[in-house]
Design an enzyme around this catalytic site. Structure first.
Site, PDB file in Angstrom:
ATOM      1  N   ASP A   1      78.374 -39.951 -37.171  1.00 22.96           N
ATOM      2  CA  ASP A   1      78.290 -40.670 -38.451  1.00 22.96           C
ATOM      3  C   ASP A   1      76.952 -40.373 -39.120  1.00 22.96           C
ATOM      4  OD1 ASP A   1      80.710 -41.835 -37.884  1.00 22.96           O
ATOM      5  OD2 ASP A   1      79.815 -43.677 -37.073  1.00 22.96           O
TER       6      ASP A   1
HETATM    7  N1  URA Z   1      80.987 -43.534 -32.422  1.00 17.27           N
HETATM    8  C1  URA Z   1      80.595 -44.038 -33.616  1.00 17.27           C
HETATM    9  O1  URA Z   1      80.932 -45.169 -33.940  1.00 17.27           O
HETATM   10  N2  URA Z   1      79.826 -43.271 -34.402  1.00 17.27           N
HETATM   11  C2  URA Z   1      79.408 -42.028 -34.075  1.00 17.27           C
HETATM   12  O2  URA Z   1      78.683 -41.382 -34.834  1.00 17.27           O
HETATM   13  C3  URA Z   1      79.814 -41.513 -32.836  1.00 17.27           C
HETATM   14  C4  URA Z   1      80.609 -42.287 -32.017  1.00 17.27           C
END
Ligand code: URA
Length: 240
Positions: free
Chosen positions: A107
């Site tokens: 993310d």
């Molecule tokens: N899980 C999440 O919620 N975000 C990420 O970036 C990776 C795994």
């Protein structure tokens, strides 16, 4: 010994531009090979282990690119970004020309280990859900972590888009609000949604390892490095 290639083809394979442009780089005295100025783009050589210097930048020949990158926050793992700059903007032009792609995404606000490659088979092997590669996330939570929450994460939580529960493979409490959690799947916002499902909230998320490969301690945020043969062997062991 690898098959000999012309210098022009070698430069092209590394992402230094079109074959014509690579040839012109040589004629413009902008290419050194193992410290010696090159003058003939047609000269053939074994590319393995070559140390090039192109337009003043050192570049070690790699047939395929396998990269570890320490992703900073506020970058998106996409070419077509919506709100933040792209992680690709932090990589050198030859890697972009070679079309390296993220091996799975993080993310925008997640930091840490991201692998990139121009080897489609490697990307597929690393991301296929069948392979169950463990990924370790260091999570800072908004609320203190309870044993009940850990038990729930380990026994499996149901997320809203899939009746099949998600499990943490391992959980270690690091501090009152810090947890290391290993997951093997890669569902959308999985870690954040798992923590929300047990009544907590992710304040910060950092990925520290993928399979047997841990983020190198000296790789600073925003920096990248080549994966060595032994790093790739470690990763292969994680997916067998
Ligand atoms: N899980 C999440 O919620 N975000 C990420 O970036 C990776 C795994």
């Amino acid at each position: 010994m690898a098959k000999p290639l012309t210098l022009e083809k070698i430069l092209f394979s590394q992402g230094f531009g079109t074959r014509r442009y690579c040839s012109d780089l040589v004629y413009a005295d902008l290419v050194e090979i193992n410290g010696v100025l090159a003058d003939d783009p047609e000269v053939k050589m074994d590319p393995e282990g070559l140390v090039l210097r192109v337009e003043g930048v050192d570049w070690v020949y790699h047939e395929k690119a396998y990269i570890a990158f320490n992703k900073p926050a506020n970058y998106e793992c996409s070419h077509k970004t919506k709100h933040h700059p792209s992680v690709y903007s932090l990589l050198p032009r030859p890697l972009i020309e070679r079309a390296v792609q993220c091996v799975g995404r993080l993310d925008q606000d997640t930091t840490g280990l991201l692998l990139l490659s121009d080897d489609g088979q490697f990307i597929h092997r690393m991301t296929t859900p069948k392979k169950n590669i463990g990924k370790v996330y260091e999570i800072t939570t908004a609320e203190p972590i309870t044993q009940k929450q850990i038990d729930l994460l380990l026994s499996g939580v149901v997320l809203d888009d899939d009746p099949k529960p998600c499990f943490a493979k391992a959980c270690t409490i690091l501090e009152e609000r810090r947890l290391a959690m290993t997951i093997v799947e890669g569902r959308y916002h999985q870690v954040k949604r798992m923590l929300a499902a047990v009544g907590n909230h992710v304040a910060q998320l950092h990925r520290s390892s993928i399979g047997n490969y841990a983020m190198p301690a000296d790789l600073k945020e925003g920096e990248w490095c080549w994966l060595s043969i032994s790093d790739l062997e470690q990763l292969s062991k994680s997916i067998e």
